[in-house]
Design a protein around this motif. Structure first.
Motif, PDB file in Angstrom:
ATOM      1  N   TYR A 160       5.377   0.980 -13.468  1.00  0.00           N
ATOM      2  CA  TYR A 160       6.009   0.428 -12.266  1.00  0.00           C
ATOM      3  C   TYR A 160       5.867  -1.092 -12.267  1.00  0.00           C
ATOM      4  O   TYR A 160       4.968  -1.653 -12.913  1.00  0.00           O
ATOM      5  N   ILE A 161       6.746  -1.767 -11.514  1.00  0.00           N
ATOM      6  CA  ILE A 161       6.559  -3.206 -11.379  1.00  0.00           C
ATOM      7  C   ILE A 161       5.244  -3.443 -10.643  1.00  0.00           C
ATOM      8  O   ILE A 161       4.877  -2.690  -9.733  1.00  0.00           O
ATOM      9  N   ASN A 162       4.530  -4.460 -11.059  1.00  0.00           N
ATOM     10  CA  ASN A 162       3.217  -4.750 -10.476  1.00  0.00           C
ATOM     11  C   ASN A 162       3.408  -5.602  -9.226  1.00  0.00           C
ATOM     12  O   ASN A 162       3.309  -6.832  -9.263  1.00  0.00           O
ATOM     13  N   TYR A 163       3.711  -4.935  -8.126  1.00  0.00           N
ATOM     14  CA  TYR A 163       4.004  -5.642  -6.870  1.00  0.00           C
ATOM     15  C   TYR A 163       2.799  -6.449  -6.393  1.00  0.00           C
ATOM     16  O   TYR A 163       2.939  -7.590  -5.934  1.00  0.00           O
ATOM     17  N   PHE A 182       8.025 -17.831 -12.446  1.00  0.00           N
ATOM     18  CA  PHE A 182       8.267 -16.596 -11.685  1.00  0.00           C
ATOM     19  C   PHE A 182       9.450 -15.825 -12.264  1.00  0.00           C
ATOM     20  O   PHE A 182       9.442 -14.593 -12.294  1.00  0.00           O
ATOM     21  N   SER A 183      10.468 -16.547 -12.742  1.00  0.00           N
ATOM     22  CA  SER A 183      11.615 -15.872 -13.370  1.00  0.00           C
ATOM     23  C   SER A 183      11.166 -15.114 -14.618  1.00  0.00           C
ATOM     24  O   SER A 183      11.582 -13.968 -14.846  1.00  0.00           O
ATOM     25  N   ARG A 184      10.324 -15.756 -15.442  1.00  0.00           N
ATOM     26  CA  ARG A 184       9.827 -15.096 -16.648  1.00  0.00           C
ATOM     27  C   ARG A 184       8.999 -13.870 -16.295  1.00  0.00           C
ATOM     28  O   ARG A 184       9.097 -12.820 -16.952  1.00  0.00           O
ATOM     29  N   MET A 185       8.204 -13.988 -15.252  1.00  0.00           N
ATOM     30  CA  MET A 185       7.384 -12.856 -14.828  1.00  0.00           C
ATOM     31  C   MET A 185       8.254 -11.688 -14.359  1.00  0.00           C
ATOM     32  O   MET A 185       8.021 -10.524 -14.712  1.00  0.00           O
ATOM     33  N   LEU A 186       9.301 -11.987 -13.597  1.00  0.00           N
ATOM     34  CA  LEU A 186      10.217 -10.934 -13.144  1.00  0.00           C
ATOM     35  C   LEU A 186      10.935 -10.294 -14.325  1.00  0.00           C
ATOM     36  O   LEU A 186      11.100  -9.067 -14.377  1.00  0.00           O
ATOM     37  N   ASP A 187      11.379 -11.112 -15.288  1.00  0.00           N
ATOM     38  CA  ASP A 187      12.056 -10.575 -16.475  1.00  0.00           C
ATOM     39  C   ASP A 187      11.158  -9.592 -17.220  1.00  0.00           C
ATOM     40  O   ASP A 187      11.607  -8.517 -17.647  1.00  0.00           O
ATOM     41  N   ASN A 188       9.884  -9.950 -17.354  1.00  0.00           N
ATOM     42  CA  ASN A 188       8.941  -9.071 -18.056  1.00  0.00           C
ATOM     43  C   ASN A 188       8.733  -7.767 -17.300  1.00  0.00           C
ATOM     44  O   ASN A 188       8.665  -6.686 -17.902  1.00  0.00           O
ATOM     45  N   LYS A 202       0.825  -1.198   0.000  1.00  0.00           N
ATOM     46  CA  LYS A 202       0.000   0.000   0.000  1.00  0.00           C
ATOM     47  C   LYS A 202       0.865   1.256   0.000  1.00  0.00           C
ATOM     48  O   LYS A 202       0.592   2.223  -0.713  1.00  0.00           O
ATOM     49  N   ARG A 203       1.924   1.222   0.789  1.00  0.00           N
ATOM     50  CA  ARG A 203       2.818   2.386   0.825  1.00  0.00           C
ATOM     51  C   ARG A 203       3.521   2.577  -0.510  1.00  0.00           C
ATOM     52  O   ARG A 203       3.771   3.701  -0.946  1.00  0.00           O
ATOM     53  N   LEU A 204       3.856   1.463  -1.166  1.00  0.00           N
ATOM     54  CA  LEU A 204       4.489   1.537  -2.489  1.00  0.00           C
ATOM     55  C   LEU A 204       3.562   2.206  -3.491  1.00  0.00           C
ATOM     56  O   LEU A 204       3.977   3.067  -4.277  1.00  0.00           O
ATOM     57  N   LYS A 205       2.291   1.841  -3.456  1.00  0.00           N
ATOM     58  CA  LYS A 205       1.327   2.402  -4.399  1.00  0.00           C
ATOM     59  C   LYS A 205       1.111   3.885  -4.151  1.00  0.00           C
ATOM     60  O   LYS A 205       0.936   4.675  -5.083  1.00  0.00           O
ATOM     61  N   GLU A 206       1.132   4.298  -2.877  1.00  0.00           N
ATOM     62  CA  GLU A 206       0.926   5.709  -2.546  1.00  0.00           C
ATOM     63  C   GLU A 206       2.039   6.587  -3.090  1.00  0.00           C
ATOM     64  O   GLU A 206       1.831   7.764  -3.378  1.00  0.00           O
ATOM     65  N   ARG A 207       3.253   6.023  -3.249  1.00  0.00           N
ATOM     66  CA  ARG A 207       4.396   6.811  -3.710  1.00  0.00           C
ATOM     67  C   ARG A 207       4.517   6.847  -5.226  1.00  0.00           C
ATOM     68  O   ARG A 207       5.369   7.552  -5.754  1.00  0.00           O
ATOM     69  N   GLN A 208       3.707   6.087  -5.927  1.00  0.00           N
ATOM     70  CA  GLN A 208       3.825   6.040  -7.377  1.00  0.00           C
ATOM     71  C   GLN A 208       3.150   7.249  -8.024  1.00  0.00           C
ATOM     72  O   GLN A 208       2.108   7.709  -7.555  1.00  0.00           O
ATOM     73  N   LEU A 209       3.762   7.749  -9.100  1.00  0.00           N
ATOM     74  CA  LEU A 209       3.185   8.856  -9.858  1.00  0.00           C
ATOM     75  C   LEU A 209       2.048   8.332 -10.722  1.00  0.00           C
ATOM     76  O   LEU A 209       2.184   7.305 -11.404  1.00  0.00           O
ATOM     77  N   GLU A 210       0.932   9.034 -10.708  1.00  0.00           N
ATOM     78  CA  GLU A 210      -0.260   8.542 -11.384  1.00  0.00           C
ATOM     79  C   GLU A 210      -0.057   8.415 -12.885  1.00  0.00           C
ATOM     80  O   GLU A 210      -0.506   7.456 -13.517  1.00  0.00           O
TER      81      GLU A 210
END
Length: 622
Positions: free
Chosen positions: A20-23, A51-57, A6-14
């Motif tokens: 951004y990475i989709n945490y 999971f490796s492929r997802m992180l690479d993307n 939640k804190r990560l999302k609050e700091r992201q520019l709209e």
């Protein structure tokens, strides 16, 4: 506690939301993997590959957007450079002022890009940590080793912030050229020691420092200071608040740290002799020395709460309490009372303002010099630890004034009484109370903990073993924590409330910290008793031995911070340090061979040095 997602999302520019990475998605995927593995529908190899492929993307998405934005900024700077070339032959103040504002606008956008990189780097590190924690794999090691050093690595773009240096250099040079140089034809390259004074460039330097905060000597010292820097970067459109910072006030806090460490260790060489002169056993010196640390447990709580409202008044109270405590310690000899001696040391412990010193650095020192201030805090502590016993070794005189005795037992108390009196006078005239806007606006303070290094590039990438923080993200199966009240992030004002905020991993780290401090205090507190009984050492010899131990702190930090930390993982250093402390303790016993001075000195040095390294790598409350 507000979860990290939640804190990560609050700091992201709209406007950059989709880049951004989709945490949240990756966190959900980790949870799904766990469910599939439980029912046996997925095997380990499939999970790792997927999971490796997802992180690479995700990383590729971040890097391509980063390169695109760097290109946009470079194009803007190039166009402004053309305008600047047209203006400079016949400069007009209005046009030059306009160009400066345009360059500063580019600088503000560059700051947003720095924030973008930092948020993604932290999010990536967190999701890797979550994956390892959930499945017990060493996936992070595998992922980083296979990606970071690859010739087509995209991790380097994220963690080495490739390309930013050229943009920062172009901005700095052009803004410098637009300044009124009074006929000077020198560029920034001709005067590297005279940096450009511009608010935007200062902000950019601070952002670069955060991204470039790799393992080095200052960072390792900052970890010893237990001073936390905010994990998520501040919004780039918020100005850096330097109004709270006052250089002399910082020096006074460091002086308080130095004096307190001198006060702690100045009595160690003579405590056994003092106890014996008052009719107690020499081993009572352990109680006399340890009583100060016991009282400090309670003082740290009320000083932390008090520092929410003021920094000056706690320091004044600390100085007065330490003045009285040392006076009682010195007078106990003529009063012939071991209880007065213990009361004096308890008062000294109750006057420990180290929590205030750390809090001042954490809250009032600008980010760009906070690491240096944290290093100064540890250096002051190490110097005080060495100076205390050395000073005791010099106070080998005996005389009386009226009915008051001055000898090797009482002089440490009188010297510290005079020292705290002078410090109190200096404090009264020189300390500047910073504003407390955060409290007045009902915003939570940052907790008082150690300095946190951000990403460490290829040397220590993504995940370090010490990332168990007090603000640990919520467990995967506890989504309700996303909506937890903000009040839980306020500082604890009691031991009970502080304990309830600790995660299990932090409790383990606290146990490690307790044990290493326990081993160090046994070594230091009983040194005079053991060396006198077995080797017949004098007070001066004990003082020299303890001073030499204290002097090892900074050299050890240099070696560990500059070399060992770049060669091994933190968890490996931590484990090796624990083993070496254990070996040092075993070697210090008189078991088989006749007890000798080399055995005692080598075991004590091994135990002390290993404990110092362990303390720096434990990262308490981080």
């Amino acid at each position: 506690m507000v979860a990290f997602g939640k804190r990560l999302k609050e700091r992201q520019l709209e406007e950059w939301q989709g880049y951004y990475i989709n945490y949240k998605l990756m966190k959900k995927r980790v949870k799904q993997y766990a469910q599939h593995i439980e029912v046996g529908t997925l095997d380990r190899r499939h999970v790792l590959k997927d999971f490796s492929r997802m992180l690479d993307n995700q990383i590729e998405k971040v890097v391509l957007f980063l390169l695109e934005q760097q290109g946009v900024l470079a194009s803007r700077i190039a166009k402004l450079g053309e305008e600047q070339d047209a203006v400079l032959p016949e400069p007009e103040l209005q046009k030059i002022a306009h160009l400066r504002e345009q360059y500063r606008a580019v600088g503000q956008d560059l700051l947003k890009l720095f924030s973008f990189v930092e948020i993604n780097a932290i999010g990536l590190r967190k999701i890797l940590k979550k994956f390892d924690k959930r499945f017990g794999y060493r996936f992070t090691d595998y992922y980083v080793k296979t990606r970071a050093n690859h010739p087509y690595s995209q991790l380097q773009q994220v963690f080495k912030h490739v390309g930013f240096g050229a943009v920062v250099g172009a901005l700095s040079r052009n803004l410098h050229d637009l300044q009124d140089r009074h006929g000077s034809y020198l560029s920034i390259y001709d005067q590297p020691t005279l940096p450009l004074q511009d608010p935007v460039i200062d902000s950019i330097r601070a952002a670069v420092d955060r991204l470039s905060n790799s393992t080095n000597f200052l960072n390792f010292l900052g970890q010893h200071a237990l001073i936390m820097q905010e994990e998520l970067p501040a919004h780039t459109d918020e100005p850096i608040d330097d109004q709270k910072y006052h250089f002399m006030s910082l020096i006074l806090n460091l002086a308080n740290t130095f004096l307190y460490m001198v006060n702690t260790y100045i009595i160690v060489p003579t405590a056994d002799d003092y106890s014996e002169n008052l009719g107690a056993a020499p081993t009572v010196c352990g109680i006399v020395i340890g009583s100060m640390a016991v009282a400090q447990v309670f003082s740290s709580v009320y000083f932390s709460a008090w520092s929410n409202k003021s920094y000056f008044r706690p320091l004044v109270f600390s100085s007065i309490t330490l003045f009285l405590g040392n006076a009682l310690y010195a007078l106990a000899y003529d009063l012939n009372s071991i209880w007065i001696l213990l009361l004096g040391r308890l008062c000294c412990g109750l006057g420990s303002a180290r929590a205030v010193n750390r809090r001042y650095i954490s809250d009032c020192v600008p980010l760009k010099i906070r690491l240096q201030a944290s290093a100064g805090f540890v250096s002051a502590s190490a110097l005080g630890m060495a100076c205390g016993p050395a000073l005791a070794g010099l106070l080998q005189i005996n005389f009386k004034i009226y009915k008051i005795t001055f000898n090797q037992d009482t002089l440490p108390g009188w010297v510290m009484t005079a020292g705290w009196l002078m410090y109190l006078i200096w404090l009264s005239f020189s300390f500047k109370e910073p504003s407390h806007d955060i409290e007045d606006n009902d915003k939570p303070h940052k907790s008082n903990a150690e300095s946190s290094a951000l990403e460490k590039g290829q040397k220590q990438p993504l995940l370090v073993s010490s990332e168990n923080k007090a603000d640990e993200e919520a467990p995967e199966d506890c989504d309700a924590s996303e909506e937890a009240p903000q009040e839980s992030r306020k500082p604890a004002n009691s031991i009970g409330s502080a304990y309830r905020l600790l995660t299990p991993s932090v409790k383990v780290q606290l146990l490690i910290y307790f044990m290493l401090k326990y081993a160090m205090e046994i070594l230091l507190s009983e040194s005079s008793v053991i060396t006198t009984y077995y080797f017949g050492w004098s007070t001066s010899t004990v003082a020299i031995f303890l001073a030499c131990l204290g002097l090892t702190v900074l050299p050890v930090n240099i070696v560990v911070g500059n070399y060992i930390s770049n060669m091994f993982e933190d968890r490996q250093i931590l484990l090796a340090s624990e083993i070496m402390v254990f070996i040092g303790i075993i070697c210090s016993f008189n078991l088989i061979f006749p007890y000798s001075e080399p055995q005692y000195i080598c075991s004590g040095l091994l135990m002390f040095v290993s404990a110092e390294v362990l303390e720096g790598k434990t990262y308490i409350f981080k």
